[in-house]
Write a protein that holds these residues in place. Structure first.
Motif, PDB file in Angstrom:
ATOM      1  N   GLY A 172      38.103  36.787  30.458  1.00  6.38           N
ATOM      2  CA  GLY A 172      36.972  35.873  30.516  1.00  6.38           C
ATOM      3  C   GLY A 172      36.687  35.459  31.942  1.00  6.38           C
ATOM      4  O   GLY A 172      37.615  35.189  32.720  1.00  6.38           O
ATOM      5  N   TYR A 206      39.275  37.726  23.683  1.00  7.41           N
ATOM      6  CA  TYR A 206      38.471  36.606  24.196  1.00  7.41           C
ATOM      7  C   TYR A 206      38.496  35.427  23.221  1.00  7.41           C
ATOM      8  O   TYR A 206      38.654  34.278  23.631  1.00  7.41           O
ATOM      9  CB  TYR A 206      37.032  37.073  24.406  1.00  7.41           C
ATOM     10  N   MET A 232      36.548  44.342  29.692  1.00  9.91           N
ATOM     11  CA  MET A 232      35.755  43.788  28.596  1.00  9.91           C
ATOM     12  C   MET A 232      34.540  44.654  28.276  1.00  9.91           C
ATOM     13  O   MET A 232      34.176  44.828  27.110  1.00  9.91           O
ATOM     14  CB  MET A 232      35.290  42.371  28.957  1.00  9.91           C
ATOM     15  N   ARG A 266      36.660  27.204  27.336  1.00  8.26           N
ATOM     16  CA  ARG A 266      35.991  28.052  28.327  1.00  8.26           C
ATOM     17  C   ARG A 266      34.837  27.292  28.979  1.00  8.26           C
ATOM     18  O   ARG A 266      34.185  26.458  28.334  1.00  8.26           O
ATOM     19  CB  ARG A 266      35.499  29.336  27.671  1.00  8.26           C
TER      20      ARG A 266
END
Length: 354
Positions: free
Chosen positions: A235, A222, A198, A278
């Motif tokens: 993530g 994401y 990432m 999330r």
């Protein structure tokens, strides 16, 4: 610099297939990260690109040239391994210039290439030292310097930070990204660490079981994961998955709790589904669904909470300092603007409404 094209590449060991028709387009100067769990085929794919493994099918092009049958030394690539692989009896300068020495390059040419590479990596004061006199991070920089000196069309990195401690990995990530910004050379980087992927990549290729699950920019993966595998892998902490079903304009969990459908989902068909949210998108809010706190992990700037929504485990990441205790029940809200729906059978993401 050169673009790299991997087209329908396969790899088999006898009757056992490990890479199943992978296709990836890598632009000139792009930083591409191959990421996935152990055994997904990312290192095997990198070794085929390097010429260290034969391919069983498909085509690999570097700079427009088909390299399927070219030996590694003729592909104009440089590889940095997880193991530094430095010659212990050679100085830093000699290690960095050894590939040019093997090509019978003049000493003046070797020095003219080693010096700027050492300057870029902050190795100039260390050129006369031997590997045993260096730290792990310094040894990794020497390995990178050895690759830079070759001035290849493509850099290949095979989990180069795995042997470093956590703090050093963070600083080395920044150094490698800064190196790419300076040299603007094509980089293909393999890691199992999605945080590395990432923070460093222009484009991420997520692999599983020898296949590509999704390709895209880090934030695209994401924000819009193709399926539950990508959503759970990209993530940190991982996305929560709540099992249940879509019923009219709501999502009902297996325990009967009602959750709001994602705000961009539009009209979706009723049926079994998975609700994804999330941990950082869970908020404490009066009137929300009740969750039972099981574990509280304060880190200073954040509080990580492991909890239960009915019989299903979920994680919450709160930015506030909260005095929560295991066993208590708190009301939370799942932000529908950041939630996701996945098909209950295939795991594929149910696409946004137009």
């Amino acid at each position: 610099m050169a673009p790299v094209t991997i087209r329908d590449v396969k790899k088999s060991y006898g009757s056992v297939a490990t890479i199943h028709g992978v296709s990836i387009d890598i632009a000139d100067g792009e930083f591409v990260v191959l990421v996935g769990p152990s055994g997904c085929g990312k290192s095997t794919l990198l070794r085929m690109l390097a010429g260290l493994e034969e391919i069983s099918g498909g085509e690999i092009r570097i700079g427009g040239r088909v390299v399927n049958d070219l030996p590694a030394k003729e592909r104009d690539i440089a590889m940095v391994f997880q193991n530094y692989a430095l010659y212990p009896h050679m100085s830093v300068a000699d290690n960095m210039g050894f590939a040019l020495k093997l090509k019978n390059a003049a000493r003046s040419e070797i020095e003219s290439r080693v010096k700027p590479a050492a300057d870029i990596l902050g190795l100039t004061p260390l050129l006369d030292r031997f590997p045993r006199q260096l730290s792990g991070g310094q040894r990794q920089r020497v390995a990178m310097g050895r690759a830079i000196v070759r001035d290849p069309q493509v850099f290949l990195f095979d989990e180069p930070l795995s042997n470093l401690d956590a703090k050093l990995r963070v600083s080395m990530r920044a150094e490698i990204k800064n190196l790419h910004q300076r040299l603007k050379t094509t980089i293909v980087y393999v890691t199992h660490d999605q945080i590395e992927a990432m923070t460093m990549a222009d484009k991420i290729v997520v692999m599983r079981d020898g296949r590509v699950e999704q390709v895209g920019a880090p934030l695209d993966l994401y924000d819009r994961p193709a399926n539950t595998f990508v959503a759970g892998f990209i993530g940190s902490p991982a996305m929560n998955f709540v099992q249940g079903r879509i019923d009219a304009d709501r999502f009902v969990t297996a325990d009967g709790q009602e959750l709001p459908l994602p705000g961009r989902a539009g009209t979706v068909k009723p049926g079994e589904a998975t609700y994804g949210i999330r941990p950082e998108h869970v908020r404490i809010e009066d009137g929300g669904v009740p969750i039972r706190v099981e574990v509280v992990e304060p880190t200073g700037s954040e509080v990580m909470v492991g909890a239960r929504l009915g019989g299903q485990a979920i994680s919450c990441l709160f930015r506030e300092r909260l005095a929560l205790r295991p066993g208590e029940t708190i009301p939370v809200r799942f932000d529908p603007a950041t939630a996701h729906l996945f098909d209950g059978a295939s795991g594929a993401r149910i696409a946004d409404a137009a």
